[in-house]
Design an enzyme around this catalytic site. Structure first.
Site, PDB file in Angstrom:
ATOM      1  N   SER A 220     -44.944 -21.667  31.006  1.00 58.14           N
ATOM      2  CA  SER A 220     -46.116 -21.819  30.130  1.00 58.14           C
ATOM      3  C   SER A 220     -45.993 -21.051  28.816  1.00 58.14           C
ATOM      4  O   SER A 220     -46.953 -20.411  28.364  1.00 58.14           O
ATOM      5  CB  SER A 220     -47.396 -21.382  30.872  1.00 58.14           C
ATOM      6  OG  SER A 220     -47.552 -22.110  32.068  1.00 58.14           O
ATOM      7  N   GLU A 339     -49.712 -26.872  34.168  1.00 64.13           N
ATOM      8  CA  GLU A 339     -51.088 -27.246  34.524  1.00 64.13           C
ATOM      9  C   GLU A 339     -51.304 -28.755  34.495  1.00 64.13           C
ATOM     10  O   GLU A 339     -52.263 -29.271  35.062  1.00 64.13           O
ATOM     11  CB  GLU A 339     -52.074 -26.570  33.576  1.00 64.13           C
ATOM     12  CG  GLU A 339     -51.955 -27.019  32.137  1.00 64.13           C
ATOM     13  CD  GLU A 339     -52.631 -26.050  31.178  1.00 64.13           C
ATOM     14  OE1 GLU A 339     -53.482 -26.516  30.408  1.00 64.13           O
ATOM     15  OE2 GLU A 339     -52.306 -24.852  31.201  1.00 64.13           O
TER      16      GLU A 339
END
Length: 453
Positions: A220, A339
C-alpha cells in the site's frame, strides 16, 4: 473462521440486476483523506477546515478520540441552499464542514478505536504528545490486528507504553507532553500505516522523525504517498525516496503545521462496487468529482477494470465507466492496492477466464483474513477459488444463491453485493458493516439499480 451467531439471521437479499445499470452515483468522501486530515488539523498551530468529510464509523471514531484528547471539532452545514445540493449518503453535503480547533492534548482519556486501522495506528503517536495516560481499546478483532510496529517505534523514540507484551490492543500510552523523536526503524511489511502513523505526528516531535522501513516488502505505498502529500500541504518538510532521498527512508523536519481549508475527494476505493456494477451488467456508471490527480489507491480501478472488459473516460464532471457486456480474467499484482482485492475477486468469479490476484498476503491481517474469507464465501456459492502464498487463484464457475458472510468486514459485504447482481438468491449477512466507511450503502446500491435516467 467463525461467524458471530447473532448476525447470522441479519440477512440482506442482494438485488439482482434486471438489465444494464445506467446511473450517477455520488460517492461520499475518502476515509483515508478524512482521517489523515483530522490528525494533521489536530496537531496544527491554528484552526482549519475539513469540507465534505466522510461521516462513517471510522471517521467518527477518529473525531471522538481527538475530542477526548481536548481537540475542538465543530460540525457545520451551510445554510446557503444554492450552494448545498441534496445530501449524498454518508453526510457528504457540499456545504458540510468540520472546523478543527487545536488545543493542548491531555489525558487521562479512554479512546475507542472500533476496528479502524487508521485510528488504532495513527493516534498512539498523538497520545505520546499529550499530558497524561491515554488508554486504547476497540472491537474484539482489533486485539488481533498488528500494532507492534507503532508500539516498538514509539518506545524507541522515548514513549512509555503498557501493552503487557502483546504488541496489540488494549494498551495505554503514558503521554509526557512531548517526544524527542529522531531516527527509528520499523518493519511495516504487515501495514504501511505503521510508517504513516509516525510521519503524521513527526513534525511535532522535538527532533522530527526519520522512519526507516526494514522489512522485505511494503504494501500500500500509495497510502504513504498520500500521507506525504498531505503533510507537505500542511507546511511540513518531508524527504522521501521519490524526492531523491534514501530508499525506504522518510524524514519529517520538526516545525509547525498549518491549519488548512481542505475539501475531501470522493472515496475512490468505495466507488469500486458501483464501477463493478457497470462491468458486471454491461452498463454505465458516472462517479462525479473523480479527481484528475490523486494519491488514492482506488484510482487504479480505471486501469484494472478496463483490462477486465470495461472502458472509462475522465471528463470535466467526473469519471464515466462503461461495461462491454463481457468480463475477462486478469493476472494482476495488487500489492499497492490490496483494499481493492475483495471487489476484484467478486468480478473475477463472474469472468470468462481464470484470474490470479498476487501480492496481497498482508490481507490476512486486515479487518478479517480476507483471503480465507473470500475463498470460503465464493466457494460457498459454487465458486472455485484457492488461496496461494500471496493471493488468490479464481476459476469462474456457475454460481448459485446462498448466504454470503461478511466477518464484520465492509469490503466483504460490497463484494457479496457485486456477486448478487448476477446471481439470484445471494443473501448478505450483516450488510450494516458497510457503515465502517460507506454509510447507507444499501440506499446507494438500490438507487443505482433504480436510476434508469
Amino acid at each position: 473462521m467463525t461467524v458471530h451467531s447473532a448476525q447470522q439471521t441479519d440477512l440482506w437479499p442482494a438485488p439482482t440486476a434486471s438489465g444494464p445499470v445506467d446511473a450517477t452515483v455520488h460517492v461520499p468522501g475518502s476515509k483515508s483523506v478524512t482521517n489523515r486530515a483530522l490528525v494533521l488539523a489536530a496537531l496544527a498551530s491554528e484552526p482549519g477546515w475539513i469540507r465534505r468529510p466522510l461521516r462513517s464509523r471510522d471517521t467518527l471514531l477518529m473525531a471522538e478520540a481527538l475530542r477526548a484528547l481536548g481537540v475542538g471539532i465543530e460540525e457545520t452545514i451551510s445554510s446557503n441552499s444554492a450552494a448545498t445540493p441534496a445530501a449524498t449518503p454518508g453526510g457528504d453535503k457540499a456545504g458540510e464542514a468540520w472546523r478543527v480547533i487545536p488545543a493542548p492534548l491531555a489525558g487521562p482519556a479512554s479512546l475507542d478505536v472500533g476496528n479502524a486501522g487508521t485510528v488504532m495506528r495513527f493516534l498512539p503517536p498523538v497520545a505520546a504528545l499529550a499530558n497524561g495516560p491515554v488508554r486504547f481499546d476497540g472491537d474484539p478483532r482489533s486485539h488481533e490486528r498488528p500494532l507492534h510496529g507503532v508500539i516498538d517505534a514509539l518506545r524507541a523514540l522515548g514513549a512509555r507504553i503498557d501493552d503487557d507484551g502483546r504488541g496489540a490492543l488494549p494498551l495505554t500510552v503514558h503521554g509526557g507532553g512531548a517526544l524527542d523523536g529522531g531516527p527509528v526503524e520499523v518493519d511495516a511489511s504487515s501495514s504501511s500505516q505503521f510508517v504513516s502513523a509516525l510521519l503524521l505526528s513527526g513534525a511535532r516531535f522535538n527532533q522530527g522523525v526519520e522512519v526507516r522501513h526494514t522489512g522485505a516488502t511494503l504494501p500500500s505505498l500509495p497510502h504513504i504517498r498520500m500521507t506525504v502529500d498531505m503533510l507537505r500541504a500542511a507546511g511540513a518538510q518531508v524527504d522521501t525516496p521519490e524526492s531523491g532521498g534514501e530508499a525506504n527512508v522518510w524524514r519529517v523536519t520538526p516545525g509547525a503545521l498549518l491549519g488548512r481549508d481542505l475539501t475531501v475527494e470522493p472515496d475512490l476505493s468505495n466507488a469500486q462496487p458501483f464501477l463493478a456494477a457497470a462491468l458486471v451488467t454491461g452498463g454505465r456508471v458516472i462517479v462525479p468529482d473523480w479527481p484528475e490527480r490523486t494519491t488514492q489507491p482506488g484510482d487504479r480501478l480505471r486501469e484494472i477494470f478496463t483490462r477486465m472488459g470495461g472502458s472509462c473516460e475522465l471528463k470535466e464532471y467526473g469519471l464515466e465507466f462503461t461495461g462491454s457486456g463481457r468480463i475477462h480474467g486478469i493476472d494482476v499484482d495488487l500489492s499497492e492496492v490490496g483494499e481493492l482485492t475483495p471487489g476484484i475477486a467478486a468480478v473475477a468469479a463472474l469472468a470468462d477466464s481464470p484470474s490470479t490476484l498476487r501480492g496481497v498476503a498482508h490481507l490476512r491481517l486486515h479487518e478479517t483474513d480476507r483471503l480465507a474469507a473470500l475463498t470460503k464465501e465464493i466457494n460457498g456459492l459454487g465458486g472455485d477459488v484457492t488461496e496461494t502464498a500471496d493471493g488468490l487463484h479464481i476459476r469462474p464457475r456457475a454460481l448459485r444463491g446462498g448466504v454470503f458472510h461478511t466477518y464484520d468486514d465492509h469490503r466483504m459485504a460490497t463484494a457479496g453485493a457485486i456477486l448478487g447482481l448476477a446471481v439470484e438468491g445471494v443473501e448478505i449477512e450483516n450488510v450494516a458493516t458497510t457503515a465502517k466507511t460507506l454509510p447507507d450503502f444499501t440506499h446507494l446500491w438500490t438507487g443505482m439499480l433504480e436510476d434508469r435516467r
